[in-house]
Motif scaffolding. Structure first.
Motif, PDB file in Angstrom:
ATOM      1  N   VAL A  97       2.826  33.220 -24.877  1.00 20.57           N
ATOM      2  CA  VAL A  97       3.739  33.679 -23.833  1.00 20.57           C
ATOM      3  C   VAL A  97       5.162  33.502 -24.340  1.00 20.57           C
ATOM      4  N   PRO A  98       5.951  34.589 -24.459  1.00 20.29           N
ATOM      5  CA  PRO A  98       7.351  34.422 -24.856  1.00 20.29           C
ATOM      6  C   PRO A  98       8.127  33.654 -23.800  1.00 20.29           C
ATOM      7  N   GLY A  99       9.083  32.871 -24.249  1.00 19.67           N
ATOM      8  CA  GLY A  99       9.879  32.096 -23.318  1.00 19.67           C
ATOM      9  C   GLY A  99      11.208  31.699 -23.911  1.00 19.67           C
ATOM     10  N   ARG A 100      11.920  30.828 -23.191  1.00 24.34           N
ATOM     11  CA  ARG A 100      13.250  30.368 -23.591  1.00 24.34           C
ATOM     12  C   ARG A 100      13.377  28.894 -23.251  1.00 24.34           C
ATOM     13  N   VAL A 101      14.007  28.131 -24.134  1.00 23.12           N
ATOM     14  CA  VAL A 101      14.213  26.705 -23.898  1.00 23.12           C
ATOM     15  C   VAL A 101      15.336  26.520 -22.893  1.00 23.12           C
ATOM     16  N   VAL A 102      15.073  25.722 -21.867  1.00 21.98           N
ATOM     17  CA  VAL A 102      16.085  25.417 -20.853  1.00 21.98           C
ATOM     18  C   VAL A 102      16.718  24.068 -21.139  1.00 21.98           C
ATOM     19  N   THR A 103      15.907  23.039 -21.240  1.00 26.26           N
ATOM     20  CA  THR A 103      16.407  21.695 -21.524  1.00 26.26           C
ATOM     21  C   THR A 103      15.236  20.828 -21.934  1.00 26.26           C
ATOM     22  N   ALA A 104      15.474  19.544 -22.070  1.00 20.40           N
ATOM     23  CA  ALA A 104      14.415  18.578 -22.376  1.00 20.40           C
ATOM     24  C   ALA A 104      14.796  17.241 -21.779  1.00 20.40           C
ATOM     25  N   ASP A 105      13.777  16.469 -21.393  1.00 23.62           N
ATOM     26  CA  ASP A 105      14.000  15.130 -20.871  1.00 23.62           C
ATOM     27  C   ASP A 105      12.768  14.295 -21.167  1.00 23.62           C
ATOM     28  N   ALA A 106      12.623  13.188 -20.465  1.00 24.31           N
ATOM     29  CA  ALA A 106      11.502  12.287 -20.726  1.00 24.31           C
ATOM     30  C   ALA A 106      10.158  12.943 -20.417  1.00 24.31           C
ATOM     31  N   ASP A 107      10.149  13.940 -19.539  1.00 24.63           N
ATOM     32  CA  ASP A 107       8.898  14.625 -19.209  1.00 24.63           C
ATOM     33  C   ASP A 107       8.439  15.572 -20.299  1.00 24.63           C
ATOM     34  N   GLY A 108       9.364  16.068 -21.094  1.00 26.72           N
ATOM     35  CA  GLY A 108       8.995  16.993 -22.154  1.00 26.72           C
ATOM     36  C   GLY A 108      10.008  18.105 -22.295  1.00 26.72           C
ATOM     37  N   LEU A 109       9.582  19.200 -22.916  1.00 28.27           N
ATOM     38  CA  LEU A 109      10.441  20.349 -23.171  1.00 28.27           C
ATOM     39  C   LEU A 109      10.311  21.321 -22.005  1.00 28.27           C
ATOM     40  N   HIS A 110      11.436  21.667 -21.378  1.00 32.22           N
ATOM     41  CA  HIS A 110      11.443  22.561 -20.226  1.00 32.22           C
ATOM     42  C   HIS A 110      11.698  23.981 -20.707  1.00 32.22           C
ATOM     43  N   LEU A 111      10.783  24.885 -20.365  1.00 32.41           N
ATOM     44  CA  LEU A 111      10.870  26.281 -20.769  1.00 32.41           C
ATOM     45  C   LEU A 111      10.922  27.180 -19.540  1.00 32.41           C
ATOM     46  N   GLU A 112      11.369  28.401 -19.766  1.00 31.72           N
ATOM     47  CA  GLU A 112      11.241  29.465 -18.777  1.00 31.72           C
ATOM     48  C   GLU A 112      10.403  30.570 -19.411  1.00 31.72           C
ATOM     49  N   CYS A 113       9.196  30.765 -18.897  1.00 32.70           N
ATOM     50  CA  CYS A 113       8.259  31.751 -19.447  1.00 32.70           C
ATOM     51  C   CYS A 113       7.886  32.734 -18.345  1.00 32.70           C
ATOM     52  N   ALA A 114       8.152  34.010 -18.587  1.00 34.83           N
ATOM     53  CA  ALA A 114       7.834  35.068 -17.626  1.00 34.83           C
ATOM     54  C   ALA A 114       8.431  34.763 -16.250  1.00 34.83           C
ATOM     55  N   GLY A 115       9.633  34.190 -16.246  1.00 35.19           N
ATOM     56  CA  GLY A 115      10.316  33.897 -15.002  1.00 35.19           C
ATOM     57  C   GLY A 115       9.864  32.643 -14.297  1.00 35.19           C
ATOM     58  N   ALA A 116       8.924  31.911 -14.865  1.00 33.75           N
ATOM     59  CA  ALA A 116       8.400  30.694 -14.235  1.00 33.75           C
ATOM     60  C   ALA A 116       8.744  29.480 -15.086  1.00 33.75           C
ATOM     61  N   PRO A 117       9.050  28.341 -14.465  1.00 30.57           N
ATOM     62  CA  PRO A 117       9.340  27.139 -15.241  1.00 30.57           C
ATOM     63  C   PRO A 117       8.067  26.524 -15.821  1.00 30.57           C
ATOM     64  N   VAL A 118       8.153  26.029 -17.026  1.00 31.80           N
ATOM     65  CA  VAL A 118       7.028  25.392 -17.707  1.00 31.80           C
ATOM     66  C   VAL A 118       7.551  24.121 -18.370  1.00 31.80           C
ATOM     67  N   VAL A 119       6.804  23.036 -18.214  1.00 30.56           N
ATOM     68  CA  VAL A 119       7.150  21.775 -18.870  1.00 30.56           C
ATOM     69  C   VAL A 119       6.049  21.444 -19.869  1.00 30.56           C
ATOM     70  N   VAL A 120       6.420  21.337 -21.139  1.00 30.22           N
ATOM     71  CA  VAL A 120       5.473  21.001 -22.194  1.00 30.22           C
ATOM     72  C   VAL A 120       5.649  19.528 -22.533  1.00 30.22           C
ATOM     73  N   PRO A 121       4.620  18.697 -22.358  1.00 32.77           N
ATOM     74  CA  PRO A 121       4.755  17.279 -22.685  1.00 32.77           C
ATOM     75  C   PRO A 121       5.208  17.073 -24.127  1.00 32.77           C
ATOM     76  N   ARG A 122       5.926  15.999 -24.345  1.00 31.61           N
ATOM     77  CA  ARG A 122       6.528  15.754 -25.654  1.00 31.61           C
ATOM     78  C   ARG A 122       5.495  15.722 -26.757  1.00 31.61           C
ATOM     79  N   GLU A 123       4.327  15.124 -26.490  1.00 32.32           N
ATOM     80  CA  GLU A 123       3.322  14.995 -27.533  1.00 32.32           C
ATOM     81  C   GLU A 123       2.630  16.316 -27.851  1.00 32.32           C
ATOM     82  N   ARG A 124       2.852  17.347 -27.047  1.00 31.50           N
ATOM     83  CA  ARG A 124       2.197  18.630 -27.293  1.00 31.50           C
ATOM     84  C   ARG A 124       3.155  19.718 -27.753  1.00 31.50           C
ATOM     85  N   VAL A 125       4.415  19.412 -27.856  1.00 30.58           N
ATOM     86  CA  VAL A 125       5.402  20.423 -28.240  1.00 30.58           C
ATOM     87  C   VAL A 125       5.100  20.977 -29.623  1.00 30.58           C
ATOM     88  N   GLU A 126       4.802  20.104 -30.566  1.00 28.94           N
ATOM     89  CA  GLU A 126       4.593  20.547 -31.941  1.00 28.94           C
ATOM     90  C   GLU A 126       3.410  21.499 -32.063  1.00 28.94           C
TER      91      GLU A 126
END
Length: 834
Positions: A717-746
């Motif tokens: 799914v194409p997306g864009r990086v919004v920010t990151a914090d302790a919860d993980g990497l925050h993305l915007e994919c297809a107009g919806a927010p997505v949080v990827v946990p830090r241990e799964r980003v790679e």
């Protein structure tokens, strides 16, 4: 390019492993040996030409071109002490939660059955010992005995939650119920007279119960099945409430991970693999790995030579190439690699040959041992002689069965069961009697143009295949609108959010991502996040399901979709058969087209313009010269991979925006592989430096970076990086927010300016830049070129460095074969197949 394949599809049967580990479109980076594909590619000379769209070059020969509540049990929160799991009449104006029993003073101890109209009203009678729980207040009248027939009425108004947890409330209610039952048993000694004020079905039911108790024959009509209610016409599909998600276990126990880590350290393996090994092998993972070191092959990215070294470090001289444990592990590993290449099984000779290449001294014994342990399954499928029809079952004698050739296949259980389940479900749809009566007649009459033939086929058949290019998507879109206008429950799914957006534009509807939308994605429907919801039997609440991008369906997702359809529902599979097949195992759409088990409707709507003409020619094996007066197709010759990267960045950042007004974020770059000097990694690094420079402080990513997010293997799914914090990497994919946990980003997120063709399939962009460096020649095929060039809507630039390899690949290199069983299974169940 020095290819690091985007998938392992190039692997053929018998050689399911490649010199490098698979780096598939799901964006997984697993530990392993250094990737040779990252080495610089050898420069390859080519003719000079334009480097930007302003050059006005056009393709030439030898160059690239570019609801209602259901009857039954209510749900909500029951706030009543005046209801019973008994037979009686209960009117509850509160909302109920789940399936439970309510108790009411005076309502009777009985086991009740009834119908709920959504407001909690039920009627019923019976006998039994009542049990249940409830909260709130209520009043009831009636009499009862400890065991016998009961009658009573009760009413209660729900009061909601009093702040106690669900478990505490349940325990308190059970205690109150036990005390009430004991008290009433002590007070009530004689039988009660009941039923004197009942009438209709309630009185009939009570009479039937008494007849059974007395030994008489009850009325035949009492226990008869109720006549089915007439099918309602719903203008909008109803999304039934979805259950709250259950939190998944956080992972294996720390002590298990620690025990695995100690074993890995003794064997010289990376200790970072410990969580994956523990998750794969279970609670006793440490002991299992110590006993059988080749179990390390269950972890993605681990290769046989690495597992052999690990086993020698742990077992010493006992670790030999003829070890039975090694043979079993390699057999499973080869089948897993074959699945990554798209095969659902391997022919036995191909599997044993691959085992022999891995120094397994007795491949047949290794396969038999794997089968005996239940780690794989074997099948015997009859082969048909070319051009000869299969003999009818009643005509085939024992001699015929013995003489017919068979092939022996070996496959993993998960794919074998999925393929068999898919064949059963498809056969159920195909063999279901066609009914072209209303409202299907109205659907067929209300569809204009080329969609009329598709609508007529759907009116009389449970399964229909529809083929065509991008312009042909308008036909299933018209069918969807006509079916819904006729009052049918119709829904359409696509492979990607981008495909959903395009179909929504063709349908002319409202927001295609809204809950009321009749369009969703395959993943969203299977997860329950999108779509009409399911009925009481677990089937999708639909009369018609249209699946676009059908070539992207693998056997597992296809099986789940087909199993979700109720009897009598229609299924339309629509797609372009010339694009790349699914990233997962199987080739469902191609197998169905070859089986000829159902109607096949080919669209006559061509893709328009120079791009449509170019792509259509590629689909039939011809790389034609096309006129492109508006510079819709531009060729940019390059000499080596370094120049290819430079020209690509120039096109995306400067030339295409200036000439066509297409912003860089609306342009996709497509290249054959992830590795190499002009793979996605190199191109994304160069594009990030130009378009969104930054230190990559969030695991290599910065806000504003374009990314390719893979929530599951084979999905991008194409997306864009919004920010990151302790919860993980925050993305915007297809107009919806997505949080990827830090241990799964790679493992799940890559930069996404440049994609592989497998990652890009299912989506389209205003402009596309296809990069073909000189060392990419061996990775090219007709489906790859067709898919890559077809991602452009308005403009295509081809960074061309493969010389004559491009027209040769289009003319001669078809899709790599995949070993599957779906066609054979369908021929055995569908009389019309073939």
């Amino acid at each position: 390019m020095s290819t690091e394949p985007e998938t392992t599809e190039d692997t053929g049967p018998g050689t399911p492993d490649t010199p490098e580990g698979p780096d598939t479109s799901e964006a997984r980076d697993t530990p392993g040996p250094p990737d040779a594909s990252d080495a610089p590619s050898t420069p390859e000379p080519d003719a000079a030409g334009d480097e930007s769209p302003e050059g006005g070059a056009t393709p030439a020969e030898g160059e690239s071109r570019a609801g209602d509540a259901e009857p039954g049990k209510g749900d909500g929160t029951a706030g009543s002490t005046g209801t019973a799991e008994g037979e009686g009449t209960d009117t509850d104006t509160g909302t109920r939660s789940g399936e439970g029993t309510d108790t009411a003073d005076g309502s009777g101890e009985g086991t009740g059955k009834g119908l709920s109209d959504g407001t909690g009203t039920a009627e019923g009678k019976g006998s039994g010992e009542g049990k249940g729980s409830g909260e709130g207040t209520g009043s009831a009248e009636g009499t009862d005995t400890g065991k016998g027939s009961g009658e009573g009425t009760g009413s209660a108004e729900g009061e909601g939650s009093d702040g106690r947890s669900e478990a505490e409330a349940e325990l308190a209610a059970q205690q109150i119920e036990r005390e009430r039952i004991e008290r009433r048993k002590a007070e009530k000694k004689g039988p009660i007279e009941s039923g004197t004020k009942l009438s209709g079905s309630a009185a009939d039911l009570l009479a039937a119960v008494r007849a059974v108790e007395s030994g008489a024959k009850p009325l035949a009509t009492v226990f008869a099945e109720p006549s089915p209610a007439p099918r309602r016409q719903a203008p909008e599909p109803v999304r039934r409430p979805q259950p709250a998600p259950v939190a998944a276990p956080s992972g294996p126990a720390p002590e298990t991970v620690e025990s695995v880590r100690r074993v890995l350290a003794r064997g010289g393996a990376p200790e970072a693999l410990a969580p994956q090994v523990a998750a794969a092998l279970g609670e006793a993972a440490g002991d299992a790995l110590q006993e059988d070191p080749w179990q390390l092959l269950r972890i993605g990215g681990v290769r046989p030579e690495q597992a052999d070294g690990f086993a020698r470090a742990l077992l010493g001289a006992d670790a030999g190439p003829d070890d039975e444990r090694r043979g079993r592990a390699l057999t499973v590993w080869l089948l897993e690699q074959a699945a990554l290449a798209g095969h659902t099984a391997l022919e036995l000779p191909a599997l044993t040959a691959a085992l022999a290449q891995r120094a397994v001294q007795d491949p047949d014994t290794a396969v038999q041992s794997t089968l005996a342990e239940g780690e794989a399954l074997a099948f015997q499928d009859a082969l048909e002689e070319p051009g000869a029809p299969a003999p009818r079952q009643e005509e085939a004698g024992e001699d015929d069965e013995e003489e017919r050739p068979v092939r022996v296949l070996v496959g993993l259980e998960r794919y074998a069961l999925a393929e068999e389940s898919l064949a059963d479900g498809l056969a159920r749809l195909v063999n279901s009697p066609g009914d072209a009566a209303n409202p299907w007649e109205a659907v067929a009459a209300g569809v204009p143009g080329g969609a009329a033939e598709l609508a007529r086929a759907v009116a009389g058949h449970g399964l229909v295949l529809h083929t065509g290019g991008e312009a042909a998507r308008a036909e299933p879109a018209a069918l969807l609108g006509a079916a819904r206008a006729a009052g049918l429950r119709a829904f359409a799914v696509c492979h990607t959010p981008d495909g959903r957006r395009h179909l929504g534009a063709l349908s002319g509807g409202a927001d295609d991502a809204s809950p009321a939308s009749p369009i969703g994605t395959v993943a969203g429907v299977l997860a329950g996040a999108e779509g009409p919801g399911r009925d009481a039997d677990g089937a999708l609440d639909l009369d018609l399901l249209i699946v676009l991008d059908a070539p992207q369906l693998d056997v597992e997702n296809a099986a789940m979709l087909v199993e979700s359809l109720r009897d009598g529902a229609r299924l339309v599979l629509s797609g372009d058969p010339a694009v790349l097949w699914s990233a997962g195992a199987g080739r469902v759409f191609a197998d169905l087209l070859a089986a000829r088990a159902c109607p096949q409707i080919a669209s006559r709507t061509p893709d328009p313009g120079p791009l449509g003409e170019l792509v259509s020619g590629i689909g039939v094996g011809e790389l034609n010269q096309v006129e492109a007066p508006g510079k819709e197709v531009v060729i940019v010759p390059v000499r080596d991979a370094g120049e290819a990267v430079h020209r690509t960045v120039q096109l995306v950042a400067d030339s295409v925006p200036r000439a066509f007004g297409v912003a860089p974020e609306q342009t996709v770059v497509i290249t054959p592989g992830h590795g190499g000097a002009a793979g996605t990694r190199a191109l994304n690094s160069a594009l990030k430096e130009r378009l969104n420079p930054g230190p990559g402080r969030f695991g290599g990513f910065d806000p504003g970076d374009r990314v390719a997010y893979s929530p599951a293997p084979g999905r991008t799914v194409p997306g864009r990086v919004v920010t990151a914090d302790a919860d993980g990497l925050h993305l915007e994919c297809a107009g919806a927010p997505v949080v990827v946990p830090r241990e799964r980003v790679e493992q799940r997120v890559r930069h996404g300016w440049a994609l592989t063709a497998h990652q890009a399939v299912g989506g389209r962009w205003p402009a596309a830049v296809v990069v073909l460096p000189g060392d990419a020649a061996q990775a090219l095929s007709r489906p790859w070129v067709y898919t890559a060039f077809g991602r452009a809507e308005r403009h295509l630039s081809v960074v061309h460095g493969v010389d004559q390899a491009l027209p040769k690949a289009v003319a001669e290199t078809a899709a790599k074969p995949r070993t599957t069983r779906l066609g054979t299974l369908l021929r055995a169940q569908v009389p019309s197949a073939g």
